[in-house]
Write an enzyme that holds these catalytic residues in place. Structure first.
Site, PDB file in Angstrom:
ATOM      1  N   GLU A  87      23.407 -15.822   4.527  1.00  0.00           N
ATOM      2  CA  GLU A  87      23.394 -15.299   3.374  1.00  0.00           C
ATOM      3  C   GLU A  87      24.572 -14.258   3.007  1.00  0.00           C
ATOM      4  OE1 GLU A  87      20.660 -11.680   3.065  1.00  0.00           O
ATOM      5  OE2 GLU A  87      19.907 -12.393   4.599  1.00  0.00           O
ATOM      6  N   CYS A 121      17.281 -14.259   5.109  1.00  0.00           N
ATOM      7  CA  CYS A 121      17.149 -14.385   6.603  1.00  0.00           C
ATOM      8  C   CYS A 121      16.501 -15.829   6.949  1.00  0.00           C
ATOM      9  CB  CYS A 121      16.297 -13.299   7.292  1.00  0.00           C
ATOM     10  SG  CYS A 121      17.066 -11.776   6.647  1.00  0.00           S
ATOM     11  N   HIS A 253      10.881 -12.801  12.981  1.00  0.00           N
ATOM     12  CA  HIS A 253      12.116 -12.129  12.165  1.00  0.00           C
ATOM     13  C   HIS A 253      11.925 -10.870  12.305  1.00  0.00           C
ATOM     14  CE1 HIS A 253      15.455 -11.092   9.656  1.00  0.00           C
ATOM     15  NE2 HIS A 253      14.397 -10.488   8.619  1.00  0.00           N
TER      16      HIS A 253
HETATM   17  N1  CAA Z   1      10.542  10.516  14.444  1.00  0.00           N
HETATM   18  C1  CAA Z   1       9.703   9.494  14.594  1.00  0.00           C
HETATM   19  N2  CAA Z   1       9.380   8.756  13.532  1.00  0.00           N
HETATM   20  C2  CAA Z   1       9.926   8.975  12.433  1.00  0.00           C
HETATM   21  C3  CAA Z   1      10.679  10.151  12.207  1.00  0.00           C
HETATM   22  C4  CAA Z   1      10.904  10.966  13.303  1.00  0.00           C
HETATM   23  N3  CAA Z   1      11.664  11.962  13.175  1.00  0.00           N
HETATM   24  N4  CAA Z   1      10.972  10.338  10.999  1.00  0.00           N
HETATM   25  C5  CAA Z   1      10.446   9.297  10.270  1.00  0.00           C
HETATM   26  N5  CAA Z   1       9.738   8.452  11.198  1.00  0.00           N
HETATM   27  C6  CAA Z   1       9.098   7.204  10.780  1.00  0.00           C
HETATM   28  C7  CAA Z   1       8.425   7.102   9.491  1.00  0.00           C
HETATM   29  O1  CAA Z   1       7.055   7.846   9.707  1.00  0.00           O
HETATM   30  C8  CAA Z   1       8.191   5.573   9.583  1.00  0.00           C
HETATM   31  O2  CAA Z   1       7.435   4.997  10.260  1.00  0.00           O
HETATM   32  P1  CAA Z   1       6.018   4.545   9.677  1.00  0.00           P
HETATM   33  O3  CAA Z   1       6.258   3.634   8.706  1.00  0.00           O
HETATM   34  O4  CAA Z   1       5.486   4.085  10.876  1.00  0.00           O
HETATM   35  O5  CAA Z   1       5.318   5.680   9.282  1.00  0.00           O
HETATM   36  C9  CAA Z   1       9.801   5.357   9.987  1.00  0.00           C
HETATM   37  O6  CAA Z   1      10.128   6.238  10.637  1.00  0.00           O
HETATM   38  C10 CAA Z   1      10.722   4.960   8.854  1.00  0.00           C
HETATM   39  O7  CAA Z   1      10.500   6.003   7.961  1.00  0.00           O
HETATM   40  P2  CAA Z   1      10.547   5.720   6.486  1.00  0.00           P
HETATM   41  O8  CAA Z   1       9.463   4.945   6.097  1.00  0.00           O
HETATM   42  O9  CAA Z   1      10.583   7.265   5.784  1.00  0.00           O
HETATM   43  O10 CAA Z   1      11.979   5.273   6.251  1.00  0.00           O
HETATM   44  P3  CAA Z   1      12.798   5.013   4.687  1.00  0.00           P
HETATM   45  O11 CAA Z   1      11.664   4.550   3.828  1.00  0.00           O
HETATM   46  O12 CAA Z   1      13.657   5.914   4.687  1.00  0.00           O
HETATM   47  O13 CAA Z   1      13.299   3.446   5.200  1.00  0.00           O
HETATM   48  C11 CAA Z   1      13.078   1.089   5.154  1.00  0.00           C
HETATM   49  C12 CAA Z   1      12.627   2.396   5.906  1.00  0.00           C
HETATM   50  C13 CAA Z   1      12.322   0.977   4.058  1.00  0.00           C
HETATM   51  C14 CAA Z   1      12.689   0.060   6.401  1.00  0.00           C
HETATM   52  C15 CAA Z   1      14.609   1.061   4.824  1.00  0.00           C
HETATM   53  O14 CAA Z   1      15.467   1.145   6.219  1.00  0.00           O
HETATM   54  C16 CAA Z   1      15.087  -0.355   4.374  1.00  0.00           C
HETATM   55  O15 CAA Z   1      14.869  -0.604   3.224  1.00  0.00           O
HETATM   56  N6  CAA Z   1      15.615  -1.392   5.386  1.00  0.00           N
HETATM   57  C17 CAA Z   1      15.814  -2.593   4.609  1.00  0.00           C
HETATM   58  C18 CAA Z   1      14.935  -3.360   4.484  1.00  0.00           C
HETATM   59  C19 CAA Z   1      13.806  -4.095   5.516  1.00  0.00           C
HETATM   60  O16 CAA Z   1      14.590  -3.807   6.526  1.00  0.00           O
HETATM   61  N7  CAA Z   1      12.778  -4.414   5.044  1.00  0.00           N
HETATM   62  C20 CAA Z   1      11.955  -5.255   6.261  1.00  0.00           C
HETATM   63  C21 CAA Z   1      11.131  -6.330   5.714  1.00  0.00           C
HETATM   64  S1  CAA Z   1      12.209  -7.454   4.771  1.00  0.00           S
HETATM   65  C22 CAA Z   1      12.911  -8.473   6.002  1.00  0.00           C
HETATM   66  O17 CAA Z   1      12.371  -8.679   6.941  1.00  0.00           O
HETATM   67  C23 CAA Z   1      14.164  -9.180   5.515  1.00  0.00           C
HETATM   68  C24 CAA Z   1      15.158  -8.678   5.950  1.00  0.00           C
HETATM   69  O18 CAA Z   1      15.810  -8.763   7.105  1.00  0.00           O
HETATM   70  C25 CAA Z   1      15.839  -7.416   5.207  1.00  0.00           C
END
Ligand code: CAA
Length: 463
Positions: A87, A121, A253
């Site tokens: 991609e 992916c 994945h």
């Molecule tokens: N210590 C320990 N854990 C902590 C923490 C700390 N100090 N602070 C936060 N966390 C935890 C949170 O509780 C959360 O865990 P849980 O969901 O288990 O509660 C985790 O860390 C992440 O925190 P947030 O949910 O607040 O994170 P965010 O919203 O800022 O971002 C994300 C997370 C949405 C995955 C972001 O990184 C993102 O958008 N990534 C790209 C999209 C992605 O990877 N999606 C996955 C599915 S899609 C796919 O698979 C296709 C692909 O490859 C992209």
């Protein structure tokens, strides 16, 4: 050429490539002003590999294909199909496959079917399925196929950036393989969603709805798993209702490792919902409060998540954890991600432990396309040990990588960002940082034509 349907079709050789440089996720947390543990514990990521402007999707594919052919002493004329899943688009018309044909020029072999496939992916899995299908079709001419997947996963500054990574995988596909794809056991789910997509063709960065992407991933997992179970139980009625017990290893994945751990819990939740009253008493004691829970209402239900994470902890530890090594150390490779899980599993213990075992695989690409299928490891211990021994370069290469400070990583990302599609352009990224036998971008001329060079190889064929 045999006129019989080829048997035991699957992966005969596999090669993995990851960047020679990485950023430490604990240091990145600090640099980004995120709370300590968010990336390392919350997302489950230790290190993130990245490429400077010296590497692009073409160079990654040139490197991984060359290394596979060299390491396994495969002649260029032995390849009859070459598929690329990616991609990371550098050209809207010219395929990466056509760039790879440079490697075959000297051999005179231009009779190679296949081009590129794109859907986030999932493109790597589509490429692999095309390769397998060709070998099993009436078009097959007796030669091998190559399925190649490669991506540079980069996000704009912000929450998604620590879920980046980069890498490539090449798989040699043919009959009498070490890793055999089980016939009739593919379960696919595809639907339209705007969870993660790349509408801005001038940028490498995707547009992401993080929460929706996780919901789409989990719902595709539910659907593929249930369909896989149905197909499996039809083929193996004697192994009905055993759910995850039918897998010896389960690969996913991996956009970030924590999601995979939750996914194992999710599969266990599916097993629970599909189980009889008797099975619930035997295997899911104490979880009766979830008897009337539904899949659709629980994607982000903390109680369900926690309960089934605990319930599936042993399954995760024994069947999935090993497969997360490269994902934890390199990050999301996009199309190669799930196949880097396969490599991690293969190098994660004695080869003999996997002989004759069934490996479940879940591949997901946003937008969305997903499949679950299974691989059976050959019963031939000697052949399998030889196959795995060819991966002995992976850990030394992983440990030889150079750590880069977050400030410098961020600066290198800005260089990529500013010069994406620039022409003419001469990259400035370090060549000496690249490992032996790595193709790199030499320059882009005023007509956007890219030329590549290669770092010296080590003569014994080990890169
Ligand atoms: N210590 C320990 N854990 C902590 C923490 C700390 N100090 N602070 C936060 N966390 C935890 C949170 O509780 C959360 O865990 P849980 O969901 O288990 O509660 C985790 O860390 C992440 O925190 P947030 O949910 O607040 O994170 P965010 O919203 O800022 O971002 C994300 C997370 C949405 C995955 C972001 O990184 C993102 O958008 N990534 C790209 C999209 C992605 O990877 N999606 C996955 C599915 S899609 C796919 O698979 C296709 C692909 O490859 C992209």
């Amino acid at each position: 050429m045999s006129s019989r349907w080829p048997e035991n079709v699957g992966i005969r050789a596999i090669e993995v490539l990851f960047p020679a440089q990485y950023v430490d996720q604990a240091e990145l947390e600090q640099f980004d002003g995120a709370s300590a543990g968010k990336y390392t514990i919350g997302l489950g990521q230790a290190k993130m590999g990245f490429c400077s402007d010296r590497e692009d999707v073409n160079s990654l594919c040139l490197t991984v294909v060359s290394r596979l052919l060299e390491r396994h002493h495969i002649k260029h004329t032995e390849i009859g199909r070459l598929e690329v899943g990616t991609e990371t688009i550098v050209d809207k018309s010219k395929s990466v496959k056509s760039v790879l044909m440079q490697l075959f020029a000297e051999s005179g072999n231009t009779d190679i079917e296949g081009i590129d496939t794109t859907n986030a992916c999932y493109g790597g899995t589509a490429a692999l399925f095309n390769a397998l299908n060709w070998i099993e079709s009436s078009s097959w001419d007796g030669r091998y196929a190559l399925a190649v997947c490669a991506d540079i996963a980069v996000y704009a500054k912000g929450a998604a950036r620590p879920t980046g990574g980069a890498g490539a995988i090449a798989m040699l596909v043919g009959p009498q393989a070490a890793l055999i794809f089980e016939r009739g056991l593919r379960a696919t789910h595809m639907e339209h969603a705007y969870d993660f997509y790349k509408p801005d063709l001038s940028s490498e960065y995707p547009t992401v709805d993080g929460k929706l992407s996780i919901q789409c991933y989990l719902s595709a997992l539910d659907i593929c798993y249930r369909l896989y179970r149905k197909k499996f139980e039809k083929q193996h009625p004697e192994q009905s209702q055993r759910g995850l017990q039918n897998f010896d290893a389960i690969l996913f994945h991996t956009p970030f490792c924590k999601l995979v751990q939750k996914s194992v819990g999710r599969l266990s939740f599916n097993d629970f919902l599909l189980s009889s009253e008797q099975q619930r008493l035997e295997h899911f004691a104490g979880l009766e409060r979830f008897n009337s829970a539904t899949l659709e209402s629980t994607y982000f239900d903390r109680d369900v998540e926690k309960a089934f994470l605990a319930q599936s902890a042993e399954v995760f530890a024994s069947k999935t954890k090993k497969s997360l090594l490269l994902a934890n150390q390199v990050g999301n490779m996009y199309t190669p991600s799930v196949y880097s899980g396969l490599v991690s599993l293969l190098i994660g213990g004695p080869a003999a432990d996997l002989v004759g075992k069934r490996i479940g695989v879940f591949s997901y690409g946003s937008g969305l396309a997903a499949s679950m299928y299974s691989i059976k490891v050959t019963q031939d211990v000697t052949a399998f040990e030889k196959f795995v021994a060819k991966l002995d370069y992976v850990l030394p290469l992983l440990n030889a990588r150079e750590k880069i400070a977050p400030e410098q990583f961020s600066a290198l990302m800005e260089v990529r960002e500013r010069n994406n599609h620039a022409a003419p352009y001469t990259p400035t990224g370090s060549i000496s940082a690249l490992s032996p036998g790595t193709y790199y971008l030499k320059d882009v001329d005023a007509l956007h034509r890219r030329s590549y060079d290669r770092t010296p190889t080590i003569t014994n064929g080990v890169h």
